[in-house]
Design an enzyme around this catalytic site. Structure first.
Site, PDB file in Angstrom:
ATOM      1  N   SER A  53      22.287  28.470  24.373  1.00  0.00           N
ATOM      2  CA  SER A  53      23.629  28.004  24.503  1.00  0.00           C
ATOM      3  C   SER A  53      23.927  28.111  22.949  1.00  0.00           C
ATOM      4  O   SER A  53      23.272  28.146  21.887  1.00  0.00           O
ATOM      5  CB  SER A  53      23.450  26.539  24.931  1.00  0.00           C
ATOM      6  OG  SER A  53      24.845  26.048  24.631  1.00  0.00           O
ATOM      7  N   TYR A  83      20.543  17.501  24.103  1.00  0.00           N
ATOM      8  CA  TYR A  83      20.850  18.825  24.670  1.00  0.00           C
ATOM      9  C   TYR A  83      20.880  20.152  23.686  1.00  0.00           C
ATOM     10  O   TYR A  83      20.245  20.990  23.639  1.00  0.00           O
ATOM     11  CB  TYR A  83      22.412  18.798  25.430  1.00  0.00           C
ATOM     12  CG  TYR A  83      22.658  20.246  25.941  1.00  0.00           C
ATOM     13  CD1 TYR A  83      22.325  20.578  27.214  1.00  0.00           C
ATOM     14  CD2 TYR A  83      23.728  21.070  25.454  1.00  0.00           C
ATOM     15  CE1 TYR A  83      22.525  21.744  27.784  1.00  0.00           C
ATOM     16  CE2 TYR A  83      23.862  22.456  25.884  1.00  0.00           C
ATOM     17  CZ  TYR A  83      23.165  22.713  27.113  1.00  0.00           C
ATOM     18  OH  TYR A  83      23.571  23.885  27.763  1.00  0.00           O
TER      19      TYR A  83
END
Length: 333
Positions: free
Chosen positions: A204, A217
C-alpha cells in the site's frame, strides 16, 4: 534586476562593507551563468542516467531469463483473501482470460464461484498452524502453486495508537504481515526446487507514507514492503519472480466508511485497475514494482525530504483527515 543582486546587496547591510567592486557585479553574473548552464546540463544528464538508463539496464539483466507465460494450463494460482473485492476479481479474471490449471482461493469468508477451476479453502492466513494444514491439503488435492498472490489484508478501527485495542493491533500484523511468511514457508520451497514461480505482494502507499489513526495498518504494510524486498534479494539469480504492488486508496469494502477528502488530488482506484495491473505483471513474467495511480510514485521520495515537507504533503492530500473521518467505522476485511 539580477545583475545588481550580488553578495553586497545581501551581506552589505549587515557588515557595512563592500565585498565586490560594483563595476564588476554584472561580470560576476555572466561568469556564474556560464558556469551554471553547463553544470545544470551535467546534473540533468546525470539524473537521466542514474534514474533512467542504469535502472533499465539492471532491470533487463535481472530479468534476462524471464519469459512470458505461454501455457497457463500448467500454472496453479493461489490467492489469499480471494473471496471478495480485489482477490475475487483477480480469481475470476484469471479464470476467464487465461484458464490456468487451477485457481485456489484462501479466505475466512465462504464464497462460491461460477468457474469450476476455482477452489475455495477456508483459512485464516494469520494463523501459522492453519496455513500449514491447509497448505498440505492444497498440495495433495490441487498440486503445488506456481503463482502466489498475497492479497489478504485487514484494517483496524481508525483510532490513535493508545486507544487501539491490543488484540486489533496483533490481528492486523498477523493477517497483513506475518501471513506473508507463513505462505512463503509453505509454498516457496517447491518454487525454488523447480526454479519456477511468481509471487505478487499487495502492499500500500501507506506503507511508504503513513497517515494518522492507522498506525497498525501502516506499520504492517511497511513491513510487507520490507518482507518483499528481503525475499527478492534471496531469490536473485533464480527464475522465481517477485512483484510488489503499491496502490493508493482502492474502492473496495475495506475503506467503505471513509470520506475521500480530495479525490481530484489523490483519486481512488477502481478494483479493475489494480486487477489488470497484476494480471499484466503475471503475463510479462518479470520482477517489478507497480505503483498506482501516478501520485504513489511520490510517497517513497518523502523519506528523503525534511519531515516538515512530508507532514505538509500529508495535510495537503487530506490523508490524516480521511482516517479521522473513518474513525467510527467498523473495521473491514
Amino acid at each position: 534586476m539580477a545583475p545588481f543582486l550580488t553578495v553586497d546587496t545581501v551581506l552589505g547591510p549587515m557588515y557595512e562593507v563592500a565585498f565586490v567592486n560594483p563595476y564588476t557585479a554584472p561580470v560576476f553574473w555572466v561568469v556564474l551563468s556560464l558556469i551554471l548552464v553547463p553544470f545544470a546540463q551535467i546534473i540533468l544528464w546525470s539524473t537521466c542516467i542514474i534514474f533512467g538508463a542504469i535502472p533499465a539496464i539492471l532491470h533487463m539483466y535481472r530479468n534476462r531469463n524471464a519469459r512470458p507465460i505461454n501455457d497457463w494450463s500448467k500454472e496453479t494460482v493461489l490467492i489469499t483473501g480471494g473471496s471478495h473485492g480485489l482477490g475475487k476479481q483477480l480469481a475470476e479474471t484469471l479464470a476467464y482470460k487465461h484458464a490456468p490449471k487451477k485457481i485456489v482461493v484462501l479466505d475466512v469468508r465462504p464464497t462460491t464461484f461460477n468457474d469450476g477451476s476455482i477452489s475455495y479453502y477456508e483459512c485464516d492466513v494469520g494463523d501459522q498452524q492453519m496455513v500449514q494444514k491447509v497448505a498440505e491439503r492444497i498440495i495433495r488435492e490441487e498440486g503445488h502453486p506456481t503463482i502466489i498472490i498475497n492479497n489478504a489484508g485487514i484494517v483496524s478501527h481508525a483510532l490513535s495508537v493508545v486507544d487501539t485495542p491490543e488484540e486489533e493491533i496483533a490481528r492486523v500484523i498477523k493477517v497483513n504481515l506475518l501471513a506473508q511468511f507463513w505462505i512463503a514457508k509453505a509454498f516457496l520451497p517447491n518454487m525454488r526446487k523447480t526454479d519456477h514461480g511468481h509471487i505478487v505482494t499487495v502492499s500500500s502507499v501507506l506503507g511508504s507514507s503513513a497517515a494518522a489513526f492507522a498506525a497498525a495498518y501502516c506499520a504492517s504494510k511497511s513491513g510487507v514492503t520490507g518482507f518483499h524486498e528481503g525475499l527478492r534479494q534471496e531469490l536473485l539469480g533464480t527464475n522465481v519472480r517477485m512483484t510488489c504492488v503499491y496502490p493508493g486508496l482502492i474502492d473496495t469494502g475495506m475503506f467503505s466508511g471513509m470520506v475521500h477528502q480530495r479525490p481530484w488530488l489523490t483519486p481512488p482506484l477502481k478494483t479493475s485497475e489494480v486487477c489488470n495491473a497484476i494480471v499484466t505483471a503475471l503475463e510479462v513474467g518479470r520482477s517489478r514494482d507497480v505503483f498506482l495511480p501516478l501520485y504513489t510514485y511520490i510517497a517513497p521520495l518523502l523519506r528523503f525530504l525534511p519531515i516538515e515537507f512530508g507532514d505538509a504533503v500529508r495535510q495537503m492530500s487530506g490523508a490524516n483527515q480521511e482516517m479521522l473521518a473513518y474513525k467510527y467505522s467498523a473495521s473491514a476485511t
